[in-house]
Design a protein around this motif. Structure first.
Motif, mmCIF file in Angstrom:
data_model
loop_
_atom_site.group_PDB
_atom_site.id
_atom_site.type_symbol
_atom_site.label_atom_id
_atom_site.label_comp_id
_atom_site.label_asym_id
_atom_site.label_seq_id
_atom_site.Cartn_x
_atom_site.Cartn_y
_atom_site.Cartn_z
ATOM 1 N N GLU A 143 -83.994 48.415 66.059
ATOM 2 C CA GLU A 143 -84.539 49.094 67.234
ATOM 3 C C GLU A 143 -86.027 49.374 67.054
ATOM 4 O OE1 GLU A 143 -83.773 53.113 69.968
ATOM 5 O OE2 GLU A 143 -82.477 52.674 68.259
ATOM 6 N N ALA A 144 -86.409 49.785 65.848
ATOM 7 C CA ALA A 144 -87.820 50.081 65.579
ATOM 8 C C ALA A 144 -88.650 48.818 65.379
ATOM 9 C CB ALA A 144 -87.934 50.969 64.333
ATOM 10 N N ASN A 145 -87.988 47.738 64.984
ATOM 11 C CA ASN A 145 -88.688 46.480 64.705
ATOM 12 C C ASN A 145 -87.965 45.333 65.414
ATOM 13 O OD1 ASN A 145 -90.632 47.388 62.344
ATOM 14 N ND2 ASN A 145 -88.614 48.242 61.881
ATOM 15 N N PRO A 146 -88.180 45.187 66.708
ATOM 16 C CA PRO A 146 -87.412 44.200 67.470
ATOM 17 C C PRO A 146 -87.768 42.760 67.089
ATOM 18 C CG PRO A 146 -89.161 45.138 68.822
ATOM 19 C CD PRO A 146 -89.133 45.933 67.560
ATOM 20 N N GLN A 147 -86.791 41.875 67.251
ATOM 21 C CA GLN A 147 -86.993 40.453 67.037
ATOM 22 C C GLN A 147 -87.689 39.885 68.269
ATOM 23 O OE1 GLN A 147 -86.073 38.908 64.199
ATOM 24 N NE2 GLN A 147 -86.812 36.890 64.803
ATOM 25 N N GLU A 148 -88.896 39.368 68.099
ATOM 26 C CA GLU A 148 -89.678 38.840 69.212
ATOM 27 C C GLU A 148 -90.253 37.476 68.850
ATOM 28 O OE1 GLU A 148 -91.565 42.866 71.195
ATOM 29 O OE2 GLU A 148 -92.352 42.205 69.272
ATOM 30 N N ILE A 149 -90.534 36.697 69.865
ATOM 31 C CA ILE A 149 -91.185 35.395 69.695
ATOM 32 C C ILE A 149 -92.603 35.519 70.214
ATOM 33 C CG2 ILE A 149 -91.164 32.973 70.406
ATOM 34 C CD1 ILE A 149 -88.066 33.287 70.681
ATOM 35 N N TRP A 150 -93.562 35.514 69.287
ATOM 36 C CA TRP A 150 -94.961 35.673 69.660
ATOM 37 C C TRP A 150 -95.508 34.354 70.194
ATOM 38 C CZ3 TRP A 150 -98.523 39.001 66.046
ATOM 39 C CH2 TRP A 150 -97.920 40.238 65.812
ATOM 40 N N ILE A 151 -96.202 34.434 71.310
ATOM 41 C CA ILE A 151 -96.874 33.271 71.875
ATOM 42 C C ILE A 151 -98.232 33.713 72.412
ATOM 43 C CG2 ILE A 151 -95.662 33.578 74.084
ATOM 44 C CD1 ILE A 151 -95.807 30.518 74.429
ATOM 45 N N ASN A 152 -99.247 32.902 72.191
ATOM 46 C CA ASN A 152 -100.606 33.253 72.621
ATOM 47 C C ASN A 152 -100.697 33.311 74.145
ATOM 48 O OD1 ASN A 152 -103.523 32.150 73.478
ATOM 49 N ND2 ASN A 152 -103.691 33.362 71.620
ATOM 50 N N THR A 153 -101.610 34.165 74.614
ATOM 51 C CA THR A 153 -101.788 34.379 76.052
ATOM 52 C C THR A 153 -102.052 33.070 76.792
ATOM 53 O OG1 THR A 153 -102.746 36.533 75.503
ATOM 54 C CG2 THR A 153 -103.056 35.733 77.753
ATOM 55 N N ILE A 154 -102.903 32.218 76.233
ATOM 56 C CA ILE A 154 -103.237 30.942 76.886
ATOM 57 C C ILE A 154 -102.002 30.051 76.985
ATOM 58 C CG2 ILE A 154 -104.609 28.835 76.657
ATOM 59 C CD1 ILE A 154 -106.727 30.549 75.208
ATOM 60 N N ASP A 155 -101.274 29.920 75.894
ATOM 61 C CA ASP A 155 -100.070 29.096 75.896
ATOM 62 C C ASP A 155 -99.009 29.671 76.822
ATOM 63 O OD1 ASP A 155 -101.140 27.328 73.925
ATOM 64 O OD2 ASP A 155 -100.571 28.770 72.364
ATOM 65 N N ALA A 156 -98.921 30.988 76.900
ATOM 66 C CA ALA A 156 -97.923 31.628 77.759
ATOM 67 C C ALA A 156 -98.234 31.392 79.234
ATOM 68 C CB ALA A 156 -97.870 33.120 77.462
ATOM 69 N N GLU A 157 -99.500 31.492 79.606
ATOM 70 C CA GLU A 157 -99.885 31.269 80.996
ATOM 71 C C GLU A 157 -99.551 29.848 81.436
ATOM 72 O OE1 GLU A 157 -104.003 32.260 81.184
ATOM 73 O OE2 GLU A 157 -103.646 34.432 81.286
ATOM 74 N N GLN A 158 -99.758 28.886 80.548
ATOM 75 C CA GLN A 158 -99.449 27.491 80.882
ATOM 76 C C GLN A 158 -97.962 27.284 81.114
ATOM 77 O OE1 GLN A 158 -101.056 25.383 77.531
ATOM 78 N NE2 GLN A 158 -103.187 25.582 78.212
ATOM 79 N N ARG A 159 -97.135 28.154 80.558
ATOM 80 C CA ARG A 159 -95.676 28.017 80.664
ATOM 81 C C ARG A 159 -95.058 29.099 81.537
ATOM 82 N NH1 ARG A 159 -97.810 26.205 76.185
ATOM 83 N NH2 ARG A 159 -96.916 24.400 75.093
ATOM 84 N N ASN A 160 -95.894 29.889 82.194
ATOM 85 C CA ASN A 160 -95.439 30.960 83.082
ATOM 86 C C ASN A 160 -94.512 31.935 82.350
ATOM 87 O OD1 ASN A 160 -95.319 32.365 85.535
ATOM 88 N ND2 ASN A 160 -93.445 31.277 86.171
ATOM 89 N N ILE A 161 -94.882 32.276 81.110
ATOM 90 C CA ILE A 161 -94.100 33.187 80.288
ATOM 91 C C ILE A 161 -94.781 34.548 80.233
ATOM 92 C CG2 ILE A 161 -93.281 33.658 77.943
ATOM 93 C CD1 ILE A 161 -92.985 30.625 77.572
ATOM 94 N N LYS A 162 -94.010 35.604 80.385
ATOM 95 C CA LYS A 162 -94.516 36.966 80.280
ATOM 96 C C LYS A 162 -93.739 37.717 79.198
ATOM 97 C CE LYS A 162 -95.954 37.306 85.145
ATOM 98 N NZ LYS A 162 -95.668 35.883 85.425
ATOM 99 N N THR A 163 -94.355 38.761 78.660
ATOM 100 C CA THR A 163 -93.672 39.593 77.663
ATOM 101 C C THR A 163 -92.358 40.117 78.226
ATOM 102 O OG1 THR A 163 -95.707 40.263 76.547
ATOM 103 C CG2 THR A 163 -93.825 41.736 76.340
ATOM 104 N N GLY A 164 -91.297 39.984 77.449
ATOM 105 C CA GLY A 164 -89.975 40.422 77.871
ATOM 106 C C GLY A 164 -89.106 39.320 78.428
#
Length: 787
Positions: free
Chosen positions: A692-713
């Motif tokens: 809960e304090a350290n969630p499993q997340e997949i980090w992706i750079n802002t530029i790469d995320a915008e190209q793939r229409n990905i947002k946090t969450g």
């Protein structure tokens, strides 16, 4: 409210269900037993092994605290455990805790088991051991690489009861290397003749510190070890701090003057570009290079080396026609050319300069080359052997107050690289020294048929290409018996035939000392004082092995008439003969935590630099080998996989599934799993409070995320030809564009062929590195898409 109701029902049952008045209830509550406090330690493999204080009442752990002796000064600091060590009681009282012995009833890998008795388990396991020995010989037995109890004496994964039992029974197949350090350890052996590194405390004398992929704060957080020492040393030094890493990590927070993002796996290209500037601007320490090294320049090459095979010739393009200019390095590393030039001048002129690499650099398919290249940078700038410098390796320790382990004399000397254990299951008798890095023999005599997996999750989860490993382990005609010993259910013990419930370090007596050695500012040893009895039917592994020894006819030889505590006393008192600073065994048992006075921080290769004749290195030339004589021999004799190479000098090698791999057209993002403050490898995943304090997340750079229409969450899938993992996206500028990451060690969980547990190793290749045959689990190319 539910917890309060459970507590009320517990009290009601305690008094036979009788109705009690508030006065009577209060009177009885006042008679509760006092809190008892005892020392234990966190024994998982972050390298620190912090002490924890366990507070119990009526045989139940109520809470866990940590060291409160001493103060916050550098030389008298408290060895405070991090969130992982302090969560120990959640491991003891966990829904996933193994409380009974289990025997497989379904197909191997299905995870279907039934409870059995200890007597049945011991009888059946011993009978199978006798059958395997008679049919295949002792080379068919194997104890897997594991890190769940490193730092302990009796219960260590190696040199403990299982190793002693099998050694006395005729032996077993050994392994060498580790999943953590295979590439860098071998690289430093060829370079320095061993793994040498300065204590982190020597940073106090540095004027410049360069860290390549180093993240002490997250990976080794506790106040007992290098995470704390790293921060205090940097605070006291006032030096300029530069981190070179694809990811902005927690070690940079508050202690970093500059973050230089770099494309993953390209460190050797950066080093070549830096040294090109130093050559052209005459910034090298030629006197140091000529006196202490071989192979940097043509005049220091071995006599039988080919012309233009020196590292300098490589950098200048004399060997391959390509000058390793800052412009060349910039295209590969994605670091601006101008910054490469400036950095070269800084490193060459600001002294002393502390150069260190973490273990992420070497965990690529070209990891040995990257590790040797960073060491080369320390050499050519003469930043070795003096206060405030390091060898380019990960920082080491200063002193060892060690306690010897159980005597284990394995009569079998055959050894495999630990990462190739799955190969040894299905093609063991084909594996050789020149094709697979086998040691102790030219070719293996037998496939692995019987596995003991104790305190480990490397059968599957921490291995690679989990789907392929599933097929290997599920085939009962290959490995005929797997015995898993652990405190919890894990993805790995789904493949066991028998699961034996182990006792935790809070439930037995043992010694714990930092597995990475002791740092100068406060060496210590912990004696676990046994806070509670083992939960359920759990047993210490010494008792398990003793019962098997009885059935195998070697009880007398195994125990020598000693209990577990007798062994601890014997081993400790034997160790006292070598170290008079150790207190008596009785005092050690009584006190639990013993600290020693600070010692002088070790400076790596200090004696060699003062007198290379009197203190030669254990390399063929007795010097630092930028051109490795041994690797030159291996280059001519070893058989390698297609696309692999061995080169005597640390050239930049375009790694498999790296920045220059043509596969990048299909899978454009580099991907790897970083070590994480929420886990030590895969340990602690089962504790929901930490997740809960350290969630499993997949980090992706802002530029790469915008190209793939990905947002946090967003729920996203990461895929390549080996598998698909699914998890939650975190969009952030703290990762270089073109690269994405997730914390390694999450537990794999497959639904419809997709790993929804987000285990990065579902995407990692089983192909080992060329030199060490190590795990190149950071060389992954993927595509990411929103679900």
């Amino acid at each position: 409210m539910q917890q309060q109701r459970r507590d009320f029902l517990k009290w009601s049952s305690l008094f036979g269900g009788l109705a009690l008045s508030p006065v009577n209830l209060s009177a009885n509550m006042l008679k509760t037993s006092p809190i008892v406090s005892k020392w234990a330690g966190c024994n998982v493999n972050c390298g620190t092994k912090c002490p924890v204080k366990v507070h119990t009442q009526d045989g139940v752990i109520k809470y866990v605290s940590t060291d409160d002796e001493g103060d916050d000064s550098f030389d008298n600091r408290q060895a405070r455990a991090c969130i992982r060590g302090r969560s120990s009681r959640y491991k003891v009282y966990n829904a996933n805790r193994l409380k009974r012995l289990l025997k497989r009833v379904g197909k191997r890998g299905e995870g279907k088991f039934m409870p059995i008795s200890w007597e049945q388990a011991f009888d059946e396991i011993a009978a199978k051991m006798k059958e395997v020995k008679a049919k295949y010989g002792n080379e068919a037995f194997f104890i897997t690489y594991a890190t769940g109890t490193t730092g302990t004496i009796i219960n260590r994964c190696t040199k403990g009861p299982w190793a002693r039992l099998l050694s006395l029974y005729g032996g077993y197949l050994n392994y060498h290397n580790s999943y953590s350090t295979a590439q860098i350890s071998n690289a430093m052996n060829f370079f320095y003749g061993g793994s040498f590194a300065s204590d982190i405390a020597t940073l106090r004398s540095a004027k410049l510190a360069i860290f390549f992929g180093a993240n002490h704060v997250e990976t080794r957080m506790g106040g007992g070890g290098v995470g704390y020492a790293y921060q205090k040393a940097l605070e006291e030094s006032g030096c300029k701090i530069i981190h070179i890493d694809p990811r902005y990590n927690d070690s940079m927070i508050g202690h970093c003057d500059e973050w230089i993002p770099i494309a993953a796996g390209t460190d050797a290209a950066l080093i070549a570009g830096l040294i090109y500037v130093m050559i052209k601007e005459d910034l090298l320490d030629r006197a140091f290079i000529d006196k202490y090294t071989i192979g940097f320049s043509e005049n220091t090459l071995p006599q039988d080396a080919a012309k233009n095979s020196s590292y300098e010739s490589y950098v200048l393009g004399l060997s391959d026609g390509v000058e390793k200019t800052p412009a060349w390095a910039s295209k590969i590393t994605k670091i601006p050319e101008r910054r490469i030039i400036q950095l070269a001048r800084e490193i060459a002129t600001i002294k002393p300069c502390f150069i260190e690499q973490g273990w992420g650099v070497q965990r690529h398919s070209n990891g040995e080359q990257g590790a040797r290249a960073i060491a080369t940078l320390a050499c050519v700038t003469a930043n070795i052997g003096i206060e405030g410098t390091n060898t380019g390796a990960r920082t080491g320790s200063s002193k060892t107050y060690d306690i010897m382990g159980m005597p284990c004399d394995n009569p079998i000397k055959d050894s495999i690289p630990c990462f190739l254990f799955t190969d040894a299951i299905y093609r063991g008798k084909q594996m050789s020294d020149i094709s697979d890095g086998v040691r102790g023999t030219t070719q293996l005599k037998q496939n692995i048929k019987f596995i003991f997996n104790t305190a480990g999750n490397c059968l599957t989860n921490q291995h690679s290409t989990i789907k392929e490993v599933h097929d290997i382990l599920s085939d009962e005609s290959l490995c005929e018996c797997i015995v898993d010993i652990n405190v919890t259910r894990t993805p790995s013990n789904n493949y066991a035939d028998y699961i034996l419930p182990d006792a935790t370090m809070l439930e037995q007596e043992d010694f714990i000392r930092p597995s990475a050695g002791y740092y100068s500012n406060k060496p210590y040893i912990i004696y676990c004082q046994k806070a509670i009895n083992p939960v359920g039917e759990a047993k210490p592994i010494y008792e398990m092995c003793l019962e098997l020894a009885k059935r195998l006819g070697i009880e007398k030889e195994f125990s020598e008439g000693r209990t577990q505590k007798d062994w601890l006393k014997y081993l400790y008192e034997e160790s006292m003969k070598k170290n008079p600073l150790l207190p008596s065994f009785d005092k050690m048992c009584e006190k639990g935590l013993v600290k020693f006075e600070p010692v002088k921080a070790a400076v790596a290769l200090e004696n060699f630099i003062k007198d290379p004749i009197k203190y030669p290195l254990k390399t063929p030339s007795k010097k630092i080998e930028i051109y490795s004589i041994e690797l030159a021999k291996m280059q001519k004799t070893w058989k390698l996989k297609e696309g692999q190479q061995i080169v005597p000098i640390p050239v930049f090698e375009s790694q498999r599934e790296g920045i220059l791999d043509p596969l990048k057209q299909k899978y454009p993002l580099q991907f790897f799993g970083y070590h994480y403050k929420g886990r030590t490898h895969s340990s602690f995943w089962e504790i929901p409070q930490i997740r809960e304090a350290n969630p499993q997340e997949i980090w992706i750079n802002t530029i790469d995320a915008e190209q793939r229409n990905i947002k946090t969450g967003d729920v996203v899938q990461v895929r390549n030809d080996l598998g698909i993992i699914q998890g939650i996206a975190k969009v952030t500028p703290k990762i270089i564009p073109g690269c994405a990451v997730t914390p390694q060690g999450a537990w794999a969980k497959f639904k419809n062929g997709i790993d929804v547990g987000t285990c990065v190793n579902s995407l990692a290749s089983l192909l080992p590195t060329a030199i060490s045959k190590g795990n190149a689990q950071h060389s992954i190319l993927v595509e990411i898409a929103k679900v």
